[in-house]
Design a protein around this motif. Structure first.
Motif, mmCIF file in Angstrom:
data_model
loop_
_atom_site.group_PDB
_atom_site.id
_atom_site.type_symbol
_atom_site.label_atom_id
_atom_site.label_comp_id
_atom_site.label_asym_id
_atom_site.label_seq_id
_atom_site.Cartn_x
_atom_site.Cartn_y
_atom_site.Cartn_z
ATOM 1 N N ALA A 1 -38.493 -14.147 -58.265
ATOM 2 C CA ALA A 1 -37.182 -13.812 -58.831
ATOM 3 C C ALA A 1 -36.373 -15.073 -59.122
ATOM 4 C CB ALA A 1 -36.426 -12.904 -57.874
ATOM 5 N N GLN A 2 -36.461 -16.070 -58.246
ATOM 6 C CA GLN A 2 -35.736 -17.321 -58.472
ATOM 7 C C GLN A 2 -36.281 -18.046 -59.702
ATOM 8 O OE1 GLN A 2 -36.188 -19.434 -54.795
ATOM 9 N NE2 GLN A 2 -34.524 -18.333 -53.775
ATOM 10 N N ARG A 3 -37.597 -18.031 -59.847
ATOM 11 C CA ARG A 3 -38.199 -18.685 -61.020
ATOM 12 C C ARG A 3 -37.771 -17.996 -62.304
ATOM 13 N NH1 ARG A 3 -43.820 -19.221 -58.056
ATOM 14 N NH2 ARG A 3 -43.440 -21.162 -56.961
ATOM 15 N N TYR B 1 -34.476 -17.798 -67.273
ATOM 16 C CA TYR B 1 -33.457 -17.155 -68.098
ATOM 17 C C TYR B 1 -32.218 -18.035 -68.239
ATOM 18 C CZ TYR B 1 -36.132 -12.825 -68.073
ATOM 19 O OH TYR B 1 -37.101 -11.889 -68.250
ATOM 20 N N ALA B 2 -31.853 -18.728 -67.179
ATOM 21 C CA ALA B 2 -30.696 -19.626 -67.255
ATOM 22 C C ALA B 2 -30.967 -20.765 -68.231
ATOM 23 C CB ALA B 2 -30.361 -20.177 -65.872
ATOM 24 N N ALA B 3 -32.189 -21.296 -68.193
ATOM 25 C CA ALA B 3 -32.538 -22.375 -69.121
ATOM 26 C C ALA B 3 -32.530 -21.877 -70.556
ATOM 27 C CB ALA B 3 -33.902 -22.945 -68.759
ATOM 28 N N ALA C 1 -42.511 -10.610 -49.161
ATOM 29 C CA ALA C 1 -41.085 -10.625 -49.508
ATOM 30 C C ALA C 1 -40.660 -12.013 -49.991
ATOM 31 C CB ALA C 1 -40.251 -10.201 -48.299
ATOM 32 N N TYR C 2 -41.170 -13.047 -49.332
ATOM 33 C CA TYR C 2 -40.839 -14.421 -49.726
ATOM 34 C C TYR C 2 -41.384 -14.736 -51.121
ATOM 35 C CZ TYR C 2 -40.672 -19.497 -49.693
ATOM 36 O OH TYR C 2 -40.442 -20.804 -50.019
#
Length: 174
Positions: free
Chosen positions: A92-94, A99-101, A85-86
């Protein structure tokens, strides 16, 4: 809600807060994300001896905080389901940061100092012009050669048909 589920919820919230402040659990333990359970256990034992409040030279508050982080990281990474899960959460954070970048990236600025509209549209170099000249000359020479061969073969074919008609005789018709 049972006492056990409340404790698990508090632990998960505490893990999230610690992770946000200190980095990910792999960095806390100093192992790669591909580390085996034995490697994780070995590093945990080594670091817990180093940061245990009773055996370290660090101030008690700092040692206690580091030791708690080690325990939280080891508790998550030593349990296969929690580790999975971690890892999914890290992935997902990566992806979200990628996508934000990409969204923040500005589109390329069009350069107005060029007379050409498209960056691919550019003048040909001398070597490219020479290559095109050779290609055109070769195609033209092949075309002329095909015409000459065709005309000479036609004359030869007509002459051979006439001689064949003479050999076969007047009754044979082609």
């Amino acid at each position: 809600m049972t006492a056990r589920s409340e404790t698990n919820q508090k632990q998960q919230n505490g893990f999230a807060n610690t992770r946000a402040a200190t980095g990910n659990y792999y960095q806390i333990l100093g192992v790669a994300p591909t580390a085996s359970p034995m490697e994780i256990r070995r590093m945990y034992r080594q670091l817990s001896k180093q940061y245990h409040p009773d055996t370290t030279d660090l101030p008690t508050a700092t040692a206690k905080e580091k030791f708690q982080q080690l325990n939280e990281a080891y508790a998550t990474l030593s349990n296969p389901q929690r580790r999975l899960a971690y890892d999914r959460q890290l992935y997902a954070q990566r992806l979200a940061s990628i996508y934000a970048a990409m969204a923040e990236k500005e589109p390329p600025v069009e350069r107005g100092d060029s007379a050409y509209i498209d960056p691919i549209d550019r003048p040909l170099s001398g070597g490219e012009l020479f290559s095109l000249f050779l290609l055109g000359t070769t195609i033209l020479a092949c075309l002329l050669l095909a015409i000459v061969v065709g005309l000479t073969q036609q004359e030869t074919t007509t002459e051979s048909l006439e001689s064949l008609a003479l050999v076969l005789g007047p009754g044979f018709c082609l």
